[in-house]
Scaffold this active site. Sequence first.
Site, PDB file in Angstrom:
ATOM      1  N   ALA A   4       0.999  -1.236   0.173  1.00 60.50           N
ATOM      2  CA  ALA A   4      -0.175   0.129  -0.229  1.00 60.50           C
ATOM      3  C   ALA A   4       1.218   1.172   0.161  1.00 60.50           C
ATOM      4  CB  ALA A   4      -1.084   0.170   0.928  1.00 60.50           C
ATOM      5  N   ASN A   5       0.287   2.375   0.348  1.00 61.45           N
ATOM      6  CA  ASN A   5       1.150   3.428   0.061  1.00 61.45           C
ATOM      7  C   ASN A   5       0.816   4.039   1.087  1.00 61.45           C
ATOM      8  OD1 ASN A   5      -1.505   5.643  -1.527  1.00 61.45           O
ATOM      9  ND2 ASN A   5      -0.563   3.734  -2.834  1.00 61.45           N
ATOM     10  N   ARG A   6       1.208   6.027   1.606  1.00 60.01           N
ATOM     11  CA  ARG A   6       0.905   6.530   2.677  1.00 60.01           C
ATOM     12  C   ARG A   6      -1.150   7.531   2.220  1.00 60.01           C
ATOM     13  NH1 ARG A   6       4.208   5.920   6.581  1.00 60.01           N
ATOM     14  NH2 ARG A   6       6.228   5.742   5.583  1.00 60.01           N
TER      15      ARG A   6
END
Length: 396
Positions: free
Chosen positions: A208-210
């Site tokens: 995932a990412n932020r």
Amino acid sequence: MLADKRILLIISGSVSAFKALELMRLLRKADARVTPVLTEGGARFVTPHAVQAIAGEAVHQDLWSLTTEAEIGHIRLARLPDLVVIAPASADMLAKMAHGLADDLATTLLLATDKPVLVAPAMNWAMWAHPATRANMATLAARGVRVIGPNDGAMAEAESGPGRLSEPAEIFAAIEALLAGGMKLAGRHLLVTSGPTHEPIDPVRYIANRSSGKQGHAIAAALAALGARVTLVSGPVAIADPPGVNVVKVESARDMLAACEAALPADAVICAAAVADWRTAHEASQKMKKVPGQPPAPLELALNPDILATLSAHARRPGLVVGFAAETENVVANAITKRQRKGCDWIVANDVSGDVMGGAENAVHLVTEKGVEDWPRLPKQEVAARLAARIAEALA
Ligand code: C5P
């Protein structure tokens, strides 16, 4: 701006119904015409006499009233106004609307009207949070019903939370925005992607990412505020669904692309999601085991579809395709190249080297066919409102 506009105001059962009296006063002061409808529940909290006196027009309460039917008829009553407002809109009223019930005058009018509808919900916070109310609100949003509030705060029953009826001045401003040319995107379908994507590694792990989804969600809300029917395809986020928007929740990039394609046709698409570029080439069907003493198995990655590029080249390409470019260096130069490479019309370029990701503000550059505009650092809601206004201009 509201002079001679006719508003059908439905007052349903909530202790906050007294605020409807003040709302009517504000509307009358602005020379709007108010046709009041009081439900049985509404009449438990405010009297028909007060409503009628402040509205300056007869109050309608009874579906079976022979006098009203002879004089005007409930179908004409439904077609007469420029806007239908339900303030307060109780949980019961919203449920009836979502299910198309027509068992009293107000709900019958709501089923018969072809005019825009604005609801101002008011209820206990637990009722507002209940999955039944959530589902009803989603149904209403998908049908283009506009929503103002509710606000978060103290309740009559000495509890606190989201569910307070918006203040009369706020509802008045929403009415004004809807009627005074604020509906620049009425009749348009806008598609927005937002949030990160989760790319499964195995049943319990993912890449995932932020991305928080704040910017994309704010854009969806801003477009809806201009009267657009908005489909928001969102990856997993921890923020609330924007009111008045049809939210489609997805996990992976491939799910997001499928949801976007299913939502077409659209007049414009705004790809604000931080889509994962890569996914695992092989998703493990069972949880991958850590073998003591062994190095971890390498993760083989595969390229995800580029949703923005796919929609830009789509047979049913939306008239306006807007992408984002999150960069940490050479922000504008990269955005200009990205615009060409992806085949989109505009790129909103932002420098994410600071605290933009997850933060409340954003400093963006809008790259269009005409050149580059540098916008000041603004709250994400302001960026969204400006972008929505530009999109409305472009689609006009
Ligand atoms: O290539 P990059 O990820 O920097 O491009 C960003 C833009 O492309 C954003 O608008 C993003 O929503 C979109 N994008 C996409 N699908 C991908 C990757 C990016 O729609 N797989």
